[in-house]
Design a protein around this motif. Structure first.
Motif, PDB file in Angstrom:
ATOM      1  N   TYR A  29       0.851  -1.184   0.000  1.00  0.00           N
ATOM      2  CA  TYR A  29       0.000   0.000   0.000  1.00  0.00           C
ATOM      3  C   TYR A  29       0.886   1.233   0.000  1.00  0.00           C
ATOM      4  O   TYR A  29       1.782   1.367   0.824  1.00  0.00           O
ATOM      5  CB  TYR A  29      -0.927   0.029   1.220  1.00  0.00           C
ATOM      6  CG  TYR A  29      -1.823   1.240   1.231  1.00  0.00           C
ATOM      7  CD1 TYR A  29      -2.927   1.309   0.393  1.00  0.00           C
ATOM      8  CD2 TYR A  29      -1.542   2.337   2.040  1.00  0.00           C
ATOM      9  CE1 TYR A  29      -3.735   2.430   0.377  1.00  0.00           C
ATOM     10  CE2 TYR A  29      -2.352   3.459   2.032  1.00  0.00           C
ATOM     11  CZ  TYR A  29      -3.440   3.498   1.199  1.00  0.00           C
ATOM     12  OH  TYR A  29      -4.235   4.611   1.162  1.00  0.00           O
ATOM     13  N   VAL A  37      -4.444  -1.068  -3.714  1.00  0.00           N
ATOM     14  CA  VAL A  37      -3.627  -2.068  -3.029  1.00  0.00           C
ATOM     15  C   VAL A  37      -2.966  -2.891  -4.128  1.00  0.00           C
ATOM     16  O   VAL A  37      -3.558  -3.116  -5.181  1.00  0.00           O
ATOM     17  CB  VAL A  37      -4.518  -2.978  -2.146  1.00  0.00           C
ATOM     18  CG1 VAL A  37      -3.760  -4.193  -1.670  1.00  0.00           C
ATOM     19  CG2 VAL A  37      -5.075  -2.200  -0.983  1.00  0.00           C
ATOM     20  N   ARG A  58      -8.496  -0.689  -2.564  1.00  0.00           N
ATOM     21  CA  ARG A  58      -8.403  -1.001  -1.142  1.00  0.00           C
ATOM     22  C   ARG A  58      -9.793  -1.318  -0.585  1.00  0.00           C
ATOM     23  O   ARG A  58      -9.960  -2.234   0.209  1.00  0.00           O
ATOM     24  CB  ARG A  58      -7.769   0.182  -0.390  1.00  0.00           C
ATOM     25  CG  ARG A  58      -7.737  -0.028   1.105  1.00  0.00           C
ATOM     26  CD  ARG A  58      -6.968   1.039   1.838  1.00  0.00           C
ATOM     27  NE  ARG A  58      -7.704   2.267   1.973  1.00  0.00           N
ATOM     28  CZ  ARG A  58      -7.388   3.220   2.855  1.00  0.00           C
ATOM     29  NH1 ARG A  58      -6.339   3.085   3.647  1.00  0.00           N
ATOM     30  NH2 ARG A  58      -8.094   4.326   2.914  1.00  0.00           N
ATOM     31  N   GLU A  59     -10.795  -0.588  -1.057  1.00  0.00           N
ATOM     32  CA  GLU A  59     -12.170  -0.807  -0.606  1.00  0.00           C
ATOM     33  C   GLU A  59     -12.643  -2.228  -0.926  1.00  0.00           C
ATOM     34  O   GLU A  59     -13.378  -2.838  -0.153  1.00  0.00           O
ATOM     35  CB  GLU A  59     -13.107   0.223  -1.244  1.00  0.00           C
ATOM     36  CG  GLU A  59     -14.543   0.088  -0.800  1.00  0.00           C
ATOM     37  CD  GLU A  59     -15.461   1.099  -1.461  1.00  0.00           C
ATOM     38  OE1 GLU A  59     -16.554   1.316  -0.915  1.00  0.00           O
ATOM     39  OE2 GLU A  59     -15.105   1.667  -2.514  1.00  0.00           O
ATOM     40  N   LEU A  61     -10.863  -4.931  -0.921  1.00  0.00           N
ATOM     41  CA  LEU A  61     -10.303  -5.806   0.101  1.00  0.00           C
ATOM     42  C   LEU A  61     -11.013  -5.612   1.439  1.00  0.00           C
ATOM     43  O   LEU A  61     -11.323  -6.582   2.138  1.00  0.00           O
ATOM     44  CB  LEU A  61      -8.810  -5.518   0.246  1.00  0.00           C
ATOM     45  CG  LEU A  61      -7.935  -6.572   0.901  1.00  0.00           C
ATOM     46  CD1 LEU A  61      -8.072  -7.925   0.222  1.00  0.00           C
ATOM     47  CD2 LEU A  61      -6.484  -6.114   0.887  1.00  0.00           C
ATOM     48  N   GLU A  62     -11.327  -4.364   1.781  1.00  0.00           N
ATOM     49  CA  GLU A  62     -12.035  -4.068   3.027  1.00  0.00           C
ATOM     50  C   GLU A  62     -13.414  -4.732   3.053  1.00  0.00           C
ATOM     51  O   GLU A  62     -13.793  -5.352   4.044  1.00  0.00           O
ATOM     52  CB  GLU A  62     -12.191  -2.556   3.212  1.00  0.00           C
ATOM     53  CG  GLU A  62     -10.898  -1.832   3.477  1.00  0.00           C
ATOM     54  CD  GLU A  62     -11.015  -0.311   3.407  1.00  0.00           C
ATOM     55  OE1 GLU A  62     -10.114   0.355   3.931  1.00  0.00           O
ATOM     56  OE2 GLU A  62     -11.980   0.200   2.810  1.00  0.00           O
ATOM     57  N   VAL A 104      -4.866 -10.029   6.448  1.00  0.00           N
ATOM     58  CA  VAL A 104      -5.472  -8.968   5.643  1.00  0.00           C
ATOM     59  C   VAL A 104      -5.922  -7.822   6.544  1.00  0.00           C
ATOM     60  O   VAL A 104      -5.669  -6.648   6.258  1.00  0.00           O
ATOM     61  CB  VAL A 104      -6.669  -9.499   4.818  1.00  0.00           C
ATOM     62  CG1 VAL A 104      -7.368  -8.361   4.084  1.00  0.00           C
ATOM     63  CG2 VAL A 104      -6.214 -10.572   3.845  1.00  0.00           C
ATOM     64  N   ARG A 105      -6.549  -8.157   7.658  1.00  0.00           N
ATOM     65  CA  ARG A 105      -7.009  -7.119   8.589  1.00  0.00           C
ATOM     66  C   ARG A 105      -5.841  -6.318   9.158  1.00  0.00           C
ATOM     67  O   ARG A 105      -5.932  -5.101   9.312  1.00  0.00           O
ATOM     68  CB  ARG A 105      -7.815  -7.742   9.720  1.00  0.00           C
ATOM     69  CG  ARG A 105      -9.176  -8.250   9.294  1.00  0.00           C
ATOM     70  CD  ARG A 105      -9.959  -8.745  10.521  1.00  0.00           C
ATOM     71  NE  ARG A 105     -11.081  -9.571  10.172  1.00  0.00           N
ATOM     72  CZ  ARG A 105     -12.244  -9.122   9.715  1.00  0.00           C
ATOM     73  NH1 ARG A 105     -12.414  -7.848   9.536  1.00  0.00           N
ATOM     74  NH2 ARG A 105     -13.224  -9.971   9.427  1.00  0.00           N
ATOM     75  N   LEU A 108      -4.721  -3.980   6.402  1.00  0.00           N
ATOM     76  CA  LEU A 108      -5.689  -2.894   6.224  1.00  0.00           C
ATOM     77  C   LEU A 108      -5.638  -1.895   7.384  1.00  0.00           C
ATOM     78  O   LEU A 108      -5.796  -0.684   7.177  1.00  0.00           O
ATOM     79  CB  LEU A 108      -7.099  -3.450   6.061  1.00  0.00           C
ATOM     80  CG  LEU A 108      -7.374  -4.173   4.742  1.00  0.00           C
ATOM     81  CD1 LEU A 108      -8.711  -4.890   4.795  1.00  0.00           C
ATOM     82  CD2 LEU A 108      -7.310  -3.195   3.570  1.00  0.00           C
ATOM     83  N   LYS A 109      -5.406  -2.384   8.583  1.00  0.00           N
ATOM     84  CA  LYS A 109      -5.296  -1.494   9.745  1.00  0.00           C
ATOM     85  C   LYS A 109      -4.082  -0.575   9.594  1.00  0.00           C
ATOM     86  O   LYS A 109      -4.163   0.621   9.893  1.00  0.00           O
ATOM     87  CB  LYS A 109      -5.196  -2.319  11.034  1.00  0.00           C
ATOM     88  CG  LYS A 109      -5.184  -1.498  12.288  1.00  0.00           C
ATOM     89  CD  LYS A 109      -5.188  -2.392  13.521  1.00  0.00           C
ATOM     90  CE  LYS A 109      -5.178  -1.538  14.778  1.00  0.00           C
ATOM     91  NZ  LYS A 109      -5.206  -2.358  15.989  1.00  0.00           N
ATOM     92  N   GLN A 112      -4.970   1.949   6.962  1.00  0.00           N
ATOM     93  CA  GLN A 112      -5.949   2.880   7.535  1.00  0.00           C
ATOM     94  C   GLN A 112      -5.260   3.906   8.423  1.00  0.00           C
ATOM     95  O   GLN A 112      -5.652   5.075   8.468  1.00  0.00           O
ATOM     96  CB  GLN A 112      -6.988   2.079   8.329  1.00  0.00           C
ATOM     97  CG  GLN A 112      -8.070   2.888   8.990  1.00  0.00           C
ATOM     98  CD  GLN A 112      -9.105   3.391   8.019  1.00  0.00           C
ATOM     99  OE1 GLN A 112      -9.185   2.958   6.875  1.00  0.00           O
ATOM    100  NE2 GLN A 112      -9.905   4.327   8.446  1.00  0.00           N
ATOM    101  N   THR A 117      -9.942   5.895   5.648  1.00  0.00           N
ATOM    102  CA  THR A 117     -10.975   5.802   4.617  1.00  0.00           C
ATOM    103  C   THR A 117     -11.754   7.110   4.577  1.00  0.00           C
ATOM    104  O   THR A 117     -12.127   7.655   5.610  1.00  0.00           O
ATOM    105  CB  THR A 117     -11.923   4.626   4.922  1.00  0.00           C
ATOM    106  OG1 THR A 117     -11.154   3.426   4.944  1.00  0.00           O
ATOM    107  CG2 THR A 117     -13.015   4.510   3.877  1.00  0.00           C
TER     108      THR A 117
END
Length: 138
Positions: A29, A37, A58-59, A61-62, A104-105, A108-109, A112, A117
């Motif tokens: 990222y 991503v 990215r959205e 994946l979220e 993945v989380r 993403l964290k 973020q 977002t």
């Protein structure tokens, strides 16, 4: 200078054969490209023998870690406990991998934390991009 997140992960390649092969991959990222991503697979893990990289929202994946998402080249959906399936569709066929949802989380964290977002637009260089576009048009 922006901070780029690169997170090595292990994914399970889903094939028509009964066994699933574990291969390395990298989630990436870059706040300079805040909506995207990248997921890269090294040369030994691909049929072509060259590194393959996919870029997607990215959205996607979220949303995909919670419910099926995507209708294009990349699709993401939860699968059982702590698994997420990513499907990569190309002319040559479809590649599917399982990745740990917790990985993945975590990725993403971290993303973020760099770019929340809804604030992606604040990381775009619209003036610079427009100037480059106009310069290339001449």
């Amino acid at each position: 200078m922006s901070t780029v997140i690169e997170q090595p992960v292990q994914v399970r390649l889903i094939a028509s054969a009964p066994r699933m092969e574990t291969v390395p991959a990298t989630l990436r990222y870059d706040p300079d490209d805040p909506f995207a991503v990248h997921m890269a697979f090294p040369a030994p893990a691909t049929l072509e023998g060259t590194e393959v990289s996919w870029e997607f929202a990215r959205e996607l994946l979220e949303v995909g870690v919670e419910a099926a998402a995507g209708v294009g080249d990349v699709r993401v959906r939860p699968y059982g406990y702590d698994r997420t399936v990513l499907e990569f569709h190309a002319r040559e066929g479809v590649a599917m991998v399982h990745i740990r949802t917790s990985e993945v989380r975590r990725f993403l964290k971290r993303a973020q934390h760099l770019v929340p977002t809804g604030r992606e637009h604040q990381h775009l260089d619209m003036d610079g991009d427009l100037a480059a576009l106009l310069r290339d048009a001449c």
